[in-house]
Design a protein around this motif. Structure first.
Motif, PDB file in Angstrom:
ATOM      1  N   TYR A 110      -3.474  -9.840   0.690  1.00 55.31           N
ATOM      2  CA  TYR A 110      -2.983  -8.756   1.545  1.00 55.31           C
ATOM      3  C   TYR A 110      -4.154  -7.896   1.991  1.00 55.31           C
ATOM      4  O   TYR A 110      -5.118  -7.683   1.247  1.00 55.31           O
ATOM      5  CB  TYR A 110      -1.969  -7.903   0.788  1.00 55.31           C
ATOM      6  N   GLY A 111      -4.065  -7.372   3.210  1.00 57.03           N
ATOM      7  CA  GLY A 111      -5.057  -6.426   3.714  1.00 57.03           C
ATOM      8  C   GLY A 111      -6.221  -7.124   4.393  1.00 57.03           C
ATOM      9  O   GLY A 111      -6.865  -7.992   3.801  1.00 57.03           O
ATOM     10  N   GLU A 112      -6.498  -6.749   5.621  1.00 57.50           N
ATOM     11  CA  GLU A 112      -7.579  -7.381   6.373  1.00 57.50           C
ATOM     12  C   GLU A 112      -8.944  -6.913   5.864  1.00 57.50           C
ATOM     13  O   GLU A 112      -9.105  -5.778   5.419  1.00 57.50           O
ATOM     14  CB  GLU A 112      -7.449  -7.055   7.865  1.00 57.50           C
ATOM     15  N   LYS A 113      -9.915  -7.829   5.967  1.00 58.75           N
ATOM     16  CA  LYS A 113     -11.269  -7.559   5.503  1.00 58.75           C
ATOM     17  C   LYS A 113     -12.263  -8.215   6.471  1.00 58.75           C
ATOM     18  O   LYS A 113     -12.005  -9.304   6.984  1.00 58.75           O
ATOM     19  CB  LYS A 113     -11.462  -8.112   4.088  1.00 58.75           C
ATOM     20  N   LYS A 136       0.849  -1.182   0.000  1.00 60.21           N
ATOM     21  CA  LYS A 136       0.000   0.000   0.000  1.00 60.21           C
ATOM     22  C   LYS A 136       0.893   1.243   0.000  1.00 60.21           C
ATOM     23  O   LYS A 136       1.873   1.302   0.752  1.00 60.21           O
ATOM     24  CB  LYS A 136      -0.904  -0.015   1.235  1.00 60.21           C
ATOM     25  N   LYS A 175      -9.043 -11.469   3.257  1.00 59.84           N
ATOM     26  CA  LYS A 175      -8.141 -10.414   2.797  1.00 59.84           C
ATOM     27  C   LYS A 175      -8.822  -9.575   1.701  1.00 59.84           C
ATOM     28  O   LYS A 175      -9.779 -10.012   1.062  1.00 59.84           O
ATOM     29  CB  LYS A 175      -6.836 -11.011   2.265  1.00 59.84           C
ATOM     30  N   ARG A 176      -8.284  -8.392   1.507  1.00 59.43           N
ATOM     31  CA  ARG A 176      -8.879  -7.454   0.554  1.00 59.43           C
ATOM     32  C   ARG A 176      -8.331  -7.595  -0.863  1.00 59.43           C
ATOM     33  O   ARG A 176      -9.046  -7.428  -1.830  1.00 59.43           O
ATOM     34  CB  ARG A 176      -8.654  -6.009   1.027  1.00 59.43           C
ATOM     35  N   LYS A 177      -7.041  -7.895  -0.992  1.00 59.03           N
ATOM     36  CA  LYS A 177      -6.396  -7.884  -2.313  1.00 59.03           C
ATOM     37  C   LYS A 177      -5.772  -9.234  -2.599  1.00 59.03           C
ATOM     38  O   LYS A 177      -5.041  -9.793  -1.776  1.00 59.03           O
ATOM     39  CB  LYS A 177      -5.314  -6.798  -2.352  1.00 59.03           C
ATOM     40  N   PHE A 216      -3.545   0.369  -3.377  1.00 57.25           N
ATOM     41  CA  PHE A 216      -2.774  -0.868  -3.478  1.00 57.25           C
ATOM     42  C   PHE A 216      -1.763  -0.776  -4.609  1.00 57.25           C
ATOM     43  O   PHE A 216      -2.029  -0.210  -5.670  1.00 57.25           O
ATOM     44  CB  PHE A 216      -3.711  -2.060  -3.720  1.00 57.25           C
ATOM     45  N   GLU A 259       4.059   0.348   2.281  1.00 58.45           N
ATOM     46  CA  GLU A 259       3.805  -0.655   3.313  1.00 58.45           C
ATOM     47  C   GLU A 259       3.584  -1.986   2.605  1.00 58.45           C
ATOM     48  O   GLU A 259       2.500  -2.262   2.084  1.00 58.45           O
ATOM     49  CB  GLU A 259       2.586  -0.275   4.152  1.00 58.45           C
ATOM     50  N   CYS A 271       2.135 -10.769   3.375  1.00 63.32           N
ATOM     51  CA  CYS A 271       1.153 -11.399   2.500  1.00 63.32           C
ATOM     52  C   CYS A 271       1.106 -12.904   2.771  1.00 63.32           C
ATOM     53  O   CYS A 271       2.128 -13.520   3.095  1.00 63.32           O
ATOM     54  CB  CYS A 271       1.501 -11.154   1.031  1.00 63.32           C
TER      55      CYS A 271
END
Length: 205
Positions: free
Chosen positions: A52-55, A7, A76-78, A200, A28, A32
């Motif tokens: 990657y990225g919490e959801k 990010k 994850k988001r991505k 992203f 950042e 992953c």
């Protein structure tokens, strides 16, 4: 070839050993999780899928929930697939920013900032029709003639005209890694990368 999802944090500048001020971008990157491993036998090609990225669970569809549970991780988001990876990875492994070292050259992929509907001067760098002479009025930023006459009596496809600008996938190649902060999951690269703060990006080694 290895890669990671990250990010964009923003830009800063640092001084090198010679005292030169270098503009840099802070990313950042990671951690992953490996959520799927593609193989030639089952999928027709070899690749590793990273997430990657919490959801939140309530914002995740049922099939994706099962997909992440199979990998033993939270939603994850991505999700991004990398065709080639230096090291062997298994399902559920974690990829961190430690795969990069100072001095490495990377390619960064991101979505550029959307600028809306723009004219030819801003979008393509046109100079306008010219000076305000011979009775011209409000023509300084106009595109001018499009070049089509009785033949072909239409506008050629791909003609540079006004339209949507930005919000496109852009790759910046050969950016040098200046700093690696493993504890903070931060990667500092020399130069600028596409996208707004918080967007992203994909970093390929």
């Amino acid at each position: 070839m290895s890669g990671i999802i990250g990010k964009k944090v923003g830009m800063t500048s640092i001084f090198d050993e010679a005292g030169k001020n270098i503009p840099c971008t802070v990313i950042e990157a990671g951690p992953c999780v490996v959520t799927q491993i593609r193989s030639v036998e089952t999928d027709g090609y070899a690749a590793i899928q990273l997430a990657y990225g919490e959801k939140k669970d309530k914002h995740t569809t049922g099939p994706l929930k099962g997909h992440f549970q199979k990998a033993g991780t939270t939603p994850k988001r991505k999700l991004v697939e990398f065709k080639t990876f230096e090291d062997e990875k298994s399902l559920g492994d974690t990829v961190t920013v430690e795969i990069f070292e100072i001095g490495d050259f990377v390619d960064v992929v991101g979505t550029s900032k959307g600028k809306g509907f723009q004219g030819v001067v801003k979008r393509h760098g046109f100079g306008g029709v010219g000076m305000q002479t011979h009775g011209q009025h409000n023509r300084l930023r106009a595109p001018g003639s499009l070049g089509a006459s009785s033949w072909p009596s239409r506008v050629f496809k791909g003609m540079r005209m006004a339209g949507q600008m930005g919000n496109e996938r852009v790759k910046i190649q050969n950016l040098q890694v200046v700093k690696v902060f493993a504890e903070q999951n931060l990667l500092v690269v020399k130069g600028s990368i596409p996208g707004a703060k918080g967007s992203f990006v994909i970093v390929d080694k």
